[in-house]
Each structure stands twice: as C-alpha cells, then as structure tokens.
Design a protein around this motif. Sequence first.
Motif, PDB file in Angstrom:
ATOM      1  N   UNK A  19       0.805  -1.036  -0.027  1.00 36.51           N
ATOM      2  CA  UNK A  19      -0.276   0.001   0.105  1.00 36.51           C
ATOM      3  C   UNK A  19       0.734   1.309   0.040  1.00 36.51           C
ATOM      4  N   UNK A  20       2.056   1.216   0.777  1.00 40.16           N
ATOM      5  CA  UNK A  20       2.781   2.564   0.986  1.00 40.16           C
ATOM      6  C   UNK A  20       3.713   2.677  -0.322  1.00 40.16           C
ATOM      7  N   UNK A  21       3.970   1.538  -0.863  1.00 41.01           N
ATOM      8  CA  UNK A  21       5.026   1.777  -1.959  1.00 41.01           C
ATOM      9  C   UNK A  21       4.047   1.912  -3.382  1.00 41.01           C
ATOM     10  N   UNK A  22       3.214   1.128  -3.622  1.00 41.07           N
ATOM     11  CA  UNK A  22       2.048   1.150  -4.887  1.00 41.07           C
ATOM     12  C   UNK A  22       1.180   1.799  -4.950  1.00 41.07           C
ATOM     13  N   UNK A  23       0.558   2.064  -3.692  1.00 39.51           N
ATOM     14  CA  UNK A  23      -0.769   2.482  -3.618  1.00 39.51           C
ATOM     15  C   UNK A  23      -1.771   1.406  -3.343  1.00 39.51           C
ATOM     16  N   UNK A  24      -3.015   2.139  -2.596  1.00 43.02           N
ATOM     17  CA  UNK A  24      -4.109   1.319  -2.202  1.00 43.02           C
ATOM     18  C   UNK A  24      -4.633   0.387  -3.273  1.00 43.02           C
ATOM     19  N   UNK A  25      -4.733   0.767  -4.585  1.00 40.47           N
ATOM     20  CA  UNK A  25      -5.278  -0.008  -5.686  1.00 40.47           C
ATOM     21  C   UNK A  25      -4.325  -1.189  -5.838  1.00 40.47           C
ATOM     22  N   UNK A  46      -4.370  -8.783  -3.659  1.00 38.45           N
ATOM     23  CA  UNK A  46      -4.425  -9.600  -2.666  1.00 38.45           C
ATOM     24  C   UNK A  46      -5.797 -10.104  -2.361  1.00 38.45           C
ATOM     25  N   UNK A  47      -6.853  -9.536  -2.953  1.00 38.58           N
ATOM     26  CA  UNK A  47      -8.405  -9.991  -3.148  1.00 38.58           C
ATOM     27  C   UNK A  47      -8.569 -11.348  -3.968  1.00 38.58           C
ATOM     28  N   UNK A  48      -7.676 -11.717  -4.636  1.00 29.59           N
ATOM     29  CA  UNK A  48      -7.940 -12.663  -5.596  1.00 29.59           C
ATOM     30  C   UNK A  48      -7.717 -13.932  -4.788  1.00 29.59           C
ATOM     31  N   UNK A  49      -8.500 -14.999  -4.417  1.00 29.57           N
ATOM     32  CA  UNK A  49      -8.402 -16.059  -3.878  1.00 29.57           C
ATOM     33  C   UNK A  49      -8.501 -15.898  -2.335  1.00 29.57           C
ATOM     34  N   UNK A  50      -8.767 -14.423  -1.684  1.00 28.66           N
ATOM     35  CA  UNK A  50      -8.938 -14.735  -0.277  1.00 28.66           C
ATOM     36  C   UNK A  50     -10.171 -15.117   0.334  1.00 28.66           C
ATOM     37  N   UNK A  51      -9.808 -16.140   1.156  1.00 26.10           N
ATOM     38  CA  UNK A  51     -10.871 -16.959   1.704  1.00 26.10           C
ATOM     39  C   UNK A  51     -11.745 -16.371   2.999  1.00 26.10           C
ATOM     40  N   UNK A  52     -10.937 -15.493   3.500  1.00 29.19           N
ATOM     41  CA  UNK A  52     -11.328 -14.786   4.834  1.00 29.19           C
ATOM     42  C   UNK A  52     -12.332 -13.594   4.297  1.00 29.19           C
ATOM     43  N   UNK A  53     -13.842 -13.696   4.354  1.00 29.07           N
ATOM     44  CA  UNK A  53     -14.609 -12.760   4.109  1.00 29.07           C
ATOM     45  C   UNK A  53     -14.377 -11.419   4.944  1.00 29.07           C
ATOM     46  N   UNK A  54     -13.801 -11.393   6.235  1.00 25.60           N
ATOM     47  CA  UNK A  54     -13.623 -10.485   6.808  1.00 25.60           C
ATOM     48  C   UNK A  54     -12.311  -9.395   6.415  1.00 25.60           C
ATOM     49  N   UNK A  55     -11.471 -10.186   5.927  1.00 25.51           N
ATOM     50  CA  UNK A  55     -10.374  -9.578   5.313  1.00 25.51           C
ATOM     51  C   UNK A  55     -10.624  -8.888   4.012  1.00 25.51           C
ATOM     52  N   UNK A  72     -10.052  -5.050   3.029  1.00 28.62           N
ATOM     53  CA  UNK A  72      -9.185  -4.887   2.223  1.00 28.62           C
ATOM     54  C   UNK A  72     -10.047  -3.983   0.500  1.00 28.62           C
ATOM     55  N   UNK A  73     -11.014  -4.561   0.436  1.00 32.02           N
ATOM     56  CA  UNK A  73     -11.920  -3.833  -0.756  1.00 32.02           C
ATOM     57  C   UNK A  73     -12.418  -2.616  -0.239  1.00 32.02           C
ATOM     58  N   UNK A 117     -15.796  -2.394  10.439  1.00 37.19           N
ATOM     59  CA  UNK A 117     -15.253  -3.448  10.864  1.00 37.19           C
ATOM     60  C   UNK A 117     -15.709  -3.926  12.226  1.00 37.19           C
ATOM     61  N   UNK A 118     -15.531  -2.729  13.066  1.00 41.83           N
ATOM     62  CA  UNK A 118     -15.928  -2.988  14.566  1.00 41.83           C
ATOM     63  C   UNK A 118     -17.643  -3.564  14.775  1.00 41.83           C
ATOM     64  N   UNK A 119     -18.445  -2.918  13.787  1.00 45.08           N
ATOM     65  CA  UNK A 119     -19.810  -3.573  13.896  1.00 45.08           C
ATOM     66  C   UNK A 119     -19.884  -5.074  13.558  1.00 45.08           C
ATOM     67  N   UNK A 120     -19.099  -5.270  12.362  1.00 44.32           N
ATOM     68  CA  UNK A 120     -18.930  -6.777  12.011  1.00 44.32           C
ATOM     69  C   UNK A 120     -18.397  -7.776  13.066  1.00 44.32           C
ATOM     70  N   UNK A 121     -17.584  -7.233  13.774  1.00 44.29           N
ATOM     71  CA  UNK A 121     -16.881  -7.982  14.887  1.00 44.29           C
ATOM     72  C   UNK A 121     -18.068  -8.403  15.788  1.00 44.29           C
TER      73      UNK A 121
END
Length: 249
Positions: A88-94, A99-108, A112-113, A128-132
């Motif tokens: 994120x710091x080197x290349x930007x948030x986009x 990392x979203x490809x194949x991400x199995x944890x819906x919370x992550x 990230x989205x 995120x706190x509401x989800x928790x």
Amino acid sequence: MDWGSLAGLVLALVAIAGGQWVEGGKLSALVQPAAMVIVLGGTLGAVLLQSGTGTMWRGLRLAGKAFAPQPPFHEALIASIRGWSKTARADGFLQLENYLTGQRDPFIAKGMRMIVDNVTPETLRSILETDIDSYEQWERQSIRVWEAAGGYAPTIGILGAVLGLMRVMDNLGEPAMLGSGIAVAFVATIYGVGLANLVCLPIANKLKKQLALELIKRTMLAEALVSIALGENSSVIEERMNSHWQQGR
C-alpha cells in the motif's frame, strides 16, 4: 482433528466404565435405553424450546469445531499484514486488489475492498467493529446451546430417576421388575450429570476459548487495516500488532 480433546472425552468415559468394573459392577448396567431416551430427548426438547430451531442447529454444528485443531495464526497474520502495508505504501491502495484474488477470509476481503475503494479510515473502523460485534453475538448465541444443555441435562436426569422410582412403586408386588426400575432411576441421573459435565459444558468452554482467539484475530486485523488506510509505516503497524497480541492472549 484435535486428538487431545477427543482423548479427554474418551478418558473420562473410560474412567467411569473402569470405576464401575473395578467396583465389581457390570458394564451392561450402565446401558439403559429408557434412561438415555429420557435424558437426551428431554434435554434436546428443553434446549429447542429455549433457543429455537435455527439457533439450536447452529449450536450443534459448532460441536465439530471443539474437536478441530486450531493452528497458531499470529506469525502468519503478522507476515500478511506486513506485506499489505508495504504494498500500500509503495504502490498505492489500488494494488491491494491483487490480494483479494483467492482471499478466503470474508472479513479480510471486506476490509481490503473498502481500502481499495478509498473508504475513510473512520468509516472503515466503524464498519469492521460492527462486523466483529455482530459475529461475537452470533457465535455466543450458538455456544449458549451447549451451556443450556449442560444446565438442563442434570435436572432431566433427576426427572428420569423419579420416573424410574415411580415404576418401582407401581411394581412393588412384582419383585422381578424392581431391579430394572431402580437401574433406570440411577442410570438416568448418571446420564444427566455425565452429559452435562463430560460433554456439554466442556464443549461450551472450548468454543468460548476458540471464539476469544478469533476475536483477537479480527480485532488485530481491523486495527491493521485501519492503520494501512492511514498510511502508517509497516514496522509501526507490526509493533502495534505484536503488542495487541501480547495483551489479548
């Protein structure tokens, strides 16, 4: 499979059967279908009345988690967070979209989205706190199924004992039937107390422990994702996560 948990359950059952055998009793005396029907059916009925069908079935399905291994996640999680932060710091948030490809944890994936979509850090934290909180409430409702079963089972066992003694009183004139009635009476109590203290309450406590670890993980993730959205240095984020892990264990 968490063989330690399974071994604990087997050890407890073997200890009871072994004690019966050492005392000279017959193991077959511990097998009373009538008492089993009373205790299991009565306990399930009471839990169903309290919890409702959906919550009860969720709770029953959670039992498998009590015997599932829970590998340590701290080091792998820190490594992942370090990679996300540096990207994120080197290349930007986009670039986090990779990392979203194949991400199995819906919370992550959700967090990230939102970073990729340039959601403000304050909004990200709130969501995120509401989800928790929602996840914790949902899981605790299911765990209460086992706590409720642990509370009702001994009482249902006593009810089975009373029914057995009623059978004894009804057949005082037939000595041949007295033994089976007394057996049902005492074995029903054993089933009720054993079900509560050897199965239901240990499973509930194991699930609580696993939930506590999962909440630590999700809280760490929420803090890390918010820190990434704020553009903080990866080393600072890592130190904060390590401190959070030490406090939460």
